[in-house]
Design a protein around this motif. Structure first.
Motif, PDB file in Angstrom:
ATOM      1  N   VAL A 197      32.785  28.031  30.973  1.00 19.38           N
ATOM      2  CA  VAL A 197      32.343  29.116  31.844  1.00 19.38           C
ATOM      3  C   VAL A 197      31.754  30.213  30.960  1.00 19.38           C
ATOM      4  O   VAL A 197      32.411  30.696  30.041  1.00 19.38           O
ATOM      5  CB  VAL A 197      33.511  29.679  32.690  1.00 19.38           C
ATOM      6  N   MET A 198      30.522  30.575  31.249  1.00 19.46           N
ATOM      7  CA  MET A 198      29.889  31.687  30.552  1.00 19.46           C
ATOM      8  C   MET A 198      30.356  32.978  31.227  1.00 19.46           C
ATOM      9  O   MET A 198      30.091  33.207  32.406  1.00 19.46           O
ATOM     10  CB  MET A 198      28.366  31.574  30.615  1.00 19.46           C
TER      11      MET A 198
ATOM     12  N   LEU B  61      40.817  33.869  35.738  1.00 15.36           N
ATOM     13  CA  LEU B  61      40.825  33.186  34.447  1.00 15.36           C
ATOM     14  C   LEU B  61      41.582  34.018  33.418  1.00 15.36           C
ATOM     15  O   LEU B  61      41.584  35.250  33.498  1.00 15.36           O
ATOM     16  CB  LEU B  61      39.397  32.976  33.947  1.00 15.36           C
ATOM     17  N   PRO B  62      42.214  33.374  32.437  1.00 17.68           N
ATOM     18  CA  PRO B  62      42.783  34.148  31.322  1.00 17.68           C
ATOM     19  C   PRO B  62      41.655  34.790  30.519  1.00 17.68           C
ATOM     20  O   PRO B  62      40.646  34.142  30.220  1.00 17.68           O
ATOM     21  CB  PRO B  62      43.525  33.086  30.497  1.00 17.68           C
ATOM     22  N   ILE B  63      41.790  36.073  30.232  1.00 12.98           N
ATOM     23  CA  ILE B  63      40.718  36.814  29.568  1.00 12.98           C
ATOM     24  C   ILE B  63      41.036  36.960  28.087  1.00 12.98           C
ATOM     25  O   ILE B  63      42.086  37.505  27.729  1.00 12.98           O
ATOM     26  CB  ILE B  63      40.551  38.217  30.196  1.00 12.98           C
TER      27      ILE B  63
ATOM     28  N   GLY C 283      31.383  35.268  35.894  1.00 16.72           N
ATOM     29  CA  GLY C 283      31.471  33.974  35.226  1.00 16.72           C
ATOM     30  C   GLY C 283      30.480  32.994  35.829  1.00 16.72           C
ATOM     31  O   GLY C 283      30.357  32.906  37.054  1.00 16.72           O
ATOM     32  N   PHE C 284      29.772  32.251  34.972  1.00 12.97           N
ATOM     33  CA  PHE C 284      28.761  31.290  35.426  1.00 12.97           C
ATOM     34  C   PHE C 284      29.133  29.916  34.884  1.00 12.97           C
ATOM     35  O   PHE C 284      29.293  29.737  33.678  1.00 12.97           O
ATOM     36  CB  PHE C 284      27.373  31.696  34.934  1.00 12.97           C
ATOM     37  N   SER C 285      29.263  28.949  35.799  1.00 14.91           N
ATOM     38  CA  SER C 285      29.717  27.623  35.393  1.00 14.91           C
ATOM     39  C   SER C 285      28.651  26.582  35.725  1.00 14.91           C
ATOM     40  O   SER C 285      28.269  26.407  36.889  1.00 14.91           O
ATOM     41  CB  SER C 285      31.028  27.273  36.120  1.00 14.91           C
TER      42      SER C 285
ATOM     43  N   VAL D 256      31.901  32.143  26.031  1.00  8.55           N
ATOM     44  CA  VAL D 256      32.164  30.920  26.773  1.00  8.55           C
ATOM     45  C   VAL D 256      33.647  30.605  26.667  1.00  8.55           C
ATOM     46  O   VAL D 256      34.197  30.533  25.564  1.00  8.55           O
ATOM     47  CB  VAL D 256      31.324  29.742  26.229  1.00  8.55           C
ATOM     48  N   VAL D 257      34.314  30.480  27.828  1.00 14.06           N
ATOM     49  CA  VAL D 257      35.723  30.114  27.849  1.00 14.06           C
ATOM     50  C   VAL D 257      35.866  28.821  28.648  1.00 14.06           C
ATOM     51  O   VAL D 257      35.001  28.477  29.459  1.00 14.06           O
ATOM     52  CB  VAL D 257      36.601  31.226  28.476  1.00 14.06           C
TER      53      VAL D 257
END
Length: 268
Positions: free
Chosen positions: A38-39, A15-17, A54-56, A30-31
Motif C-alpha cells: 500500500v502506497m 493500518l499500523p503506521i 493509502g493507494f493499493s 510503501v507498507v
C-alpha cells in the motif's frame, strides 16, 4: 479509515503506521497490508500529520508523475479536513459565547423576577446544549437537602421529574458535594429519594403510562456539573441524555463548566 474499491465505500480497520511516517520524517512510504503493498501518503496540516491516504494496486509501479499527483491530492484533502476542523471550532466558540451571553442577559433582565431567573437559565441551557438539564441548589451547608429549580427538555418544556425538596442518599451527597469538575454518575438514587414519577416510568415493573417519555432518558449516566458562588459549591447541574445519544465530548463538558461558572456569578 474508509476504503473505496471502485464499487463502494466501507469502513476498514486502520493500518499500523510506521513511526517515521507518523511523526512526519517521511511523507510517503510503501507498507504491507496482509501481503499487499500500500502506497501511503501523509496528510499534513501545517507541521501536523492529520492522517494518510493509502493507494493499493499490487501490479503498479508508481511513477514520479503519479506520486506528484498523489501528493497534490493529499494536500487538498488535508486542507479540506483542517478547514472543517477550524469551522467546527468557530461554531463551537460561537455557541459558547451565545449561551454565556444569554445567561447573563437573563440575570440582567428587569422583567424577570428572581424566582424566574434560574428556571429560565435552565431552559436556555437545555435548548442550547440539546439535552435535558436539571438545576439544583443545596439548601444549607453540610445538610443533604437539595432544592430543584427546574428540569427542562430540549424543546424548552418543564418536566415533572422533581417537584419538591428532598434529601440526598449519603453516597450521592458525598459524590455531589465533592464535585470539582463535571463527572458522570447515576441519577436513579435521586429519583428514588425524591419519589419522582420518572422512577415509575423506568422501573421494570411499572404499569403506569409514560406520558413524558421518561423511558427514553438514560438516568444511569448523567453528567453532573458543580456550580459555585462565593467560593463555595452552591449546587449542581444535571445533564441527561436520551438512550443512543452520542456521548458527551470533552468540549461540551468544558462548555458546561463555563456555563456553570456564569450561573455562579448570577447567584452571587
Amino acid at each position: 479509515a474508509y476504503e473505496y474499491d471502485r464499487v463502494g465505500t466501507i469502513p476498514v480497520a486502520p493500518l499500523p503506521i510506521p513511526a517515521d511516517f507518523l511523526d512526519g520524517r517521511v511523507t510517503n512510504k510503501v507498507v504491507m497490508d496482509g501481503g499487499v503493498p500500500v502506497m501511503m501518503e501523509a496528510m499534513r496540516a501545517g507541521d501536523r500529520v492529520v492522517g494518510y491516504l493509502g493507494f493499493s494496486d499490487p501490479e503498479r509501479i508508481w511513477t514520479e508523475e503519479e506520486l506528484e499527483l498523489i501528493s497534490s491530492v493529499t494536500d487538498q484533502v488535508a486542507l479540506a479536513l483542517d478547514n472543517a476542523r477550524l469551522f467546527e471550532e468557530a461554531q463551537r466558540n460561537e455557541r459558547q459565547q451565545v449561551l454565556i451571553s444569554s445567561v447573563l442577559q437573563v440575570a440582567a433582565n428587569p422583567d424577570i423576577t428572581s424566582d424566574q431567573v434560574l428556571p429560565e437559565i435552565t431552559r436556555i441551557l437545555a435548548q442550547g446544549l440539546d439535552m435535558v438539564v436539571a438545576f439544583f441548589t443545596f439548601l444549607l451547608p453540610d445538610v443533604p437537602v437539595v432544592h430543584p429549580h427546574a428540569v427542562v427538555d430540549t424543546a424548552g418544556q418543564a418536566l415533572p421529574i422533581f417537584d419538591r425538596d428532598f434529601s440526598l442518599p449519603e453516597e450521592q451527597h458525598i459524590f455531589l458535594r465533592g464535585l470539582s469538575h463535571p463527572e458522570l454518575g447515576p441519577m436513579t438514587p435521586l429519583l428514588y429519594a425524591a419519589q419522582s414519577p420518572a422512577i415509575l416510568a423506568v422501573s421494570e415493573n411499572a404499569q403506569e403510562s409514560d406520558e413524558y417519555g421518561f423511558q427514553d432518558y438514560n438516568f444511569s449516566r448523567v453528567l453532573y456539573v458543580p456550580v459555585s458562588s462565593g467560593g463555595v459549591q452552591s449546587g449542581f447541574l444535571a445533564m441527561i441524555q436520551r438512550h443512543g445519544d452520542i456521548p458527551i465530548d470533552p468540549d461540551t463538558r468544558e462548555l458546561a463548566q463555563d456555563l456553570a461558572n456564569q450561573i455562579g456569578v448570577v447567584i452571587d
